[in-house]
Write a protein that holds these residues in place. Sequence first.
Motif, PDB file in Angstrom:
ATOM      1  N   UNK A   8       0.853  -1.192   0.000  1.00  0.00           N
ATOM      2  CA  UNK A   8       0.000   0.000   0.000  1.00  0.00           C
ATOM      3  C   UNK A   8       0.887   1.239   0.000  1.00  0.00           C
ATOM      4  N   UNK A   9       0.728   2.116  -0.974  1.00  0.00           N
ATOM      5  CA  UNK A   9       1.593   3.298  -1.037  1.00  0.00           C
ATOM      6  C   UNK A   9       1.499   4.147   0.223  1.00  0.00           C
ATOM      7  N   UNK A  10       2.619   4.714   0.589  1.00  0.00           N
ATOM      8  CA  UNK A  10       2.693   5.563   1.775  1.00  0.00           C
ATOM      9  C   UNK A  10       1.836   6.804   1.591  1.00  0.00           C
ATOM     10  N   UNK A  11       1.114   7.172   2.649  1.00  0.00           N
ATOM     11  CA  UNK A  11       0.312   8.396   2.660  1.00  0.00           C
ATOM     12  C   UNK A  11       0.786   9.266   3.814  1.00  0.00           C
ATOM     13  N   UNK A  12       0.966  10.531   3.555  1.00  0.00           N
ATOM     14  CA  UNK A  12       1.531  11.445   4.548  1.00  0.00           C
ATOM     15  C   UNK A  12       0.622  11.604   5.754  1.00  0.00           C
ATOM     16  N   UNK A  13      -0.666  11.607   5.534  1.00  0.00           N
ATOM     17  CA  UNK A  13      -1.616  11.921   6.605  1.00  0.00           C
ATOM     18  C   UNK A  13      -2.328  10.686   7.124  1.00  0.00           C
ATOM     19  N   UNK A  14      -1.616   9.630   7.410  1.00  0.00           N
ATOM     20  CA  UNK A  14      -2.249   8.451   7.973  1.00  0.00           C
ATOM     21  C   UNK A  14      -2.475   7.372   6.941  1.00  0.00           C
ATOM     22  N   UNK A  15      -3.432   6.467   7.166  1.00  0.00           N
ATOM     23  CA  UNK A  15      -3.666   5.365   6.237  1.00  0.00           C
ATOM     24  C   UNK A  15      -4.030   5.861   4.842  1.00  0.00           C
ATOM     25  N   UNK A  16      -3.625   5.093   3.859  1.00  0.00           N
ATOM     26  CA  UNK A  16      -3.977   5.414   2.476  1.00  0.00           C
ATOM     27  C   UNK A  16      -5.342   4.793   2.185  1.00  0.00           C
ATOM     28  N   UNK A  17      -6.372   5.523   2.526  1.00  0.00           N
ATOM     29  CA  UNK A  17      -7.730   4.967   2.452  1.00  0.00           C
ATOM     30  C   UNK A  17      -8.101   4.538   1.042  1.00  0.00           C
ATOM     31  N   UNK A  18      -7.737   5.337   0.053  1.00  0.00           N
ATOM     32  CA  UNK A  18      -8.103   5.020  -1.330  1.00  0.00           C
ATOM     33  C   UNK A  18      -7.470   3.710  -1.770  1.00  0.00           C
ATOM     34  N   UNK A  19      -6.181   3.550  -1.455  1.00  0.00           N
ATOM     35  CA  UNK A  19      -5.496   2.313  -1.842  1.00  0.00           C
ATOM     36  C   UNK A  19      -6.063   1.113  -1.100  1.00  0.00           C
ATOM     37  N   UNK A  20      -6.399   1.292   0.164  1.00  0.00           N
ATOM     38  CA  UNK A  20      -6.979   0.197   0.942  1.00  0.00           C
ATOM     39  C   UNK A  20      -8.351  -0.175   0.389  1.00  0.00           C
ATOM     40  N   UNK A  21      -9.154   0.817   0.084  1.00  0.00           N
ATOM     41  CA  UNK A  21     -10.493   0.556  -0.461  1.00  0.00           C
ATOM     42  C   UNK A  21     -10.409  -0.187  -1.791  1.00  0.00           C
ATOM     43  N   UNK A  22      -9.418   0.172  -2.608  1.00  0.00           N
ATOM     44  CA  UNK A  22      -9.273  -0.458  -3.920  1.00  0.00           C
ATOM     45  C   UNK A  22      -8.987  -1.950  -3.810  1.00  0.00           C
ATOM     46  N   UNK A  23      -8.453  -2.378  -2.688  1.00  0.00           N
ATOM     47  CA  UNK A  23      -8.156  -3.792  -2.481  1.00  0.00           C
ATOM     48  C   UNK A  23      -9.386  -4.606  -2.088  1.00  0.00           C
ATOM     49  N   UNK A  24     -10.492  -3.942  -1.801  1.00  0.00           N
ATOM     50  CA  UNK A  24     -11.769  -4.574  -1.460  1.00  0.00           C
ATOM     51  C   UNK A  24     -11.625  -5.575  -0.312  1.00  0.00           C
ATOM     52  N   UNK A  25     -11.056  -5.124   0.807  1.00  0.00           N
ATOM     53  CA  UNK A  25     -10.876  -6.059   1.931  1.00  0.00           C
ATOM     54  C   UNK A  25     -12.192  -6.384   2.619  1.00  0.00           C
ATOM     55  N   UNK A  26     -12.251  -7.545   3.239  1.00  0.00           N
ATOM     56  CA  UNK A  26     -13.375  -7.844   4.129  1.00  0.00           C
ATOM     57  C   UNK A  26     -12.912  -7.858   5.589  1.00  0.00           C
ATOM     58  N   UNK A  27     -11.618  -7.536   5.827  1.00  0.00           N
ATOM     59  CA  UNK A  27     -11.091  -7.373   7.178  1.00  0.00           C
ATOM     60  C   UNK A  27      -9.817  -6.532   7.100  1.00  0.00           C
ATOM     61  N   UNK A  28      -9.699  -5.584   8.019  1.00  0.00           N
ATOM     62  CA  UNK A  28      -8.495  -4.764   8.138  1.00  0.00           C
ATOM     63  C   UNK A  28      -7.920  -4.982   9.535  1.00  0.00           C
ATOM     64  N   UNK A  29      -6.641  -5.340   9.603  1.00  0.00           N
ATOM     65  CA  UNK A  29      -5.980  -5.590  10.873  1.00  0.00           C
ATOM     66  C   UNK A  29      -4.831  -4.609  11.060  1.00  0.00           C
ATOM     67  N   UNK A  30      -4.716  -4.068  12.274  1.00  0.00           N
ATOM     68  CA  UNK A  30      -3.606  -3.181  12.591  1.00  0.00           C
ATOM     69  C   UNK A  30      -3.341  -3.206  14.079  1.00  0.00           C
ATOM     70  N   UNK A  31      -2.988  -4.375  14.599  1.00  0.00           N
ATOM     71  CA  UNK A  31      -2.849  -4.516  16.050  1.00  0.00           C
ATOM     72  C   UNK A  31      -1.603  -3.837  16.598  1.00  0.00           C
ATOM     73  N   UNK A  32      -0.599  -3.646  15.743  1.00  0.00           N
ATOM     74  CA  UNK A  32       0.577  -2.877  16.163  1.00  0.00           C
ATOM     75  C   UNK A  32       0.512  -1.558  15.408  1.00  0.00           C
ATOM     76  N   UNK A  33      -0.158  -0.592  16.010  1.00  0.00           N
ATOM     77  CA  UNK A  33      -0.413   0.670  15.330  1.00  0.00           C
ATOM     78  C   UNK A  33      -0.645   1.776  16.342  1.00  0.00           C
ATOM     79  N   UNK A  34      -0.811   2.972  15.823  1.00  0.00           N
ATOM     80  CA  UNK A  34      -1.169   4.103  16.665  1.00  0.00           C
ATOM     81  C   UNK A  34      -2.499   4.678  16.234  1.00  0.00           C
TER      82      UNK A  34
END
Length: 353
Positions: free
Chosen positions: A116-142
């Motif tokens: 997923x390409x780096x986004x300056x202001x947090x998660x890259x929502x557009x790139x994540x959405x394009x992947x059509x996930x049915x689950x997003x995990x980020x247990x080691x995150x802020x």
Amino acid sequence: MSLTHARPRARRASALVAVAVAAILTITGCSTGGGDSAAVQPGTDAVVIKHAHGSTTIPEKPQRIVALGWMSPDVVAALGTNPVGIEEVWGAGESGYQPWFEDFVTQEYGETPEIIPYAEEGPNYEAIMALKPDLILGLYSGITDVEYERLSEIAPTVPYITGPWNPGTWEEMTTTIGKAMWEDDKAAELVEETDELVDSLAAEHPEFTDKTFVWGLTLNEGGTELGVYLEYDPRVRITEALGFTSTSAMDDFLATAEGDNWYTGVSLEKLPDVQADLFAAWGASAAEGEYTVSNKVIANWNPVAKNSYVIYADDSKASAISAPTVLSLKYILPEYVDDLAAALQGEPTIAGK
């Protein structure tokens, strides 16, 4: 080197993910409530994962998983699913993947996930959405509450369980992700297999028993204190699991730690009083490691004076031991144990660029 380099280089490497609010929970499949951090919702087949910002309902076994930040991608892959997307994290090689992860998914699945390409202001929502996930995990995150809300509009999202940048133990993370993936039994098997690896390595080295250690950081040029990790840091825990005992100065370390930090600093003038048979550390470069052990005070400190030290200035090695998973431990532990054994024989290691 600043003590804060112990924390992942978040925005560049491990882009932060987000935490839930009740207003969107019925839309996104998330809900609030008490109970265990991972449980099957009574009367349904759905899985509910409690976390710091509420709880997330996963209505069916996920097939397309986005794994953000450190650790989560390893566990997802080990549990039988190649993530559809991951972020490039600190410790990754030129390919953008951590070496143990790249080797595993290439062998098991024949391909690597999309980065997923780096986004300056947090998660890259557009790139994540394009992947059509049915689950997003980020247990080691802020993950922030705003970021979580936006991610939850894309797919059910499981952020950190208790606090930012606190993944819990590698066992807890494996169990939680196993629950989220509907792979409880497989998660339990992975934990057992990894525990057996640790136990077998410890059994091969009875000389580790009762040897004391300090896990820390290399010294900044001109620095006046040595950074050290606390008892709940994963580097400390895994070294104890191999048979070592934390320094008797650990209580003093804990007393000086600020907030929920997993590290503190020891003034160089007090370092000679810190009892240890071995010193392990990581730093930005091999030159920084050499600078550290050549400091007049540190050079006379017992473990360094006896050449009983292991310093990893290699990003992948430091990453593997700093954020251990069922995959990274298989990658790093055999070498780490060999380095520890050599250090106790007066053969130190400084590995890195």
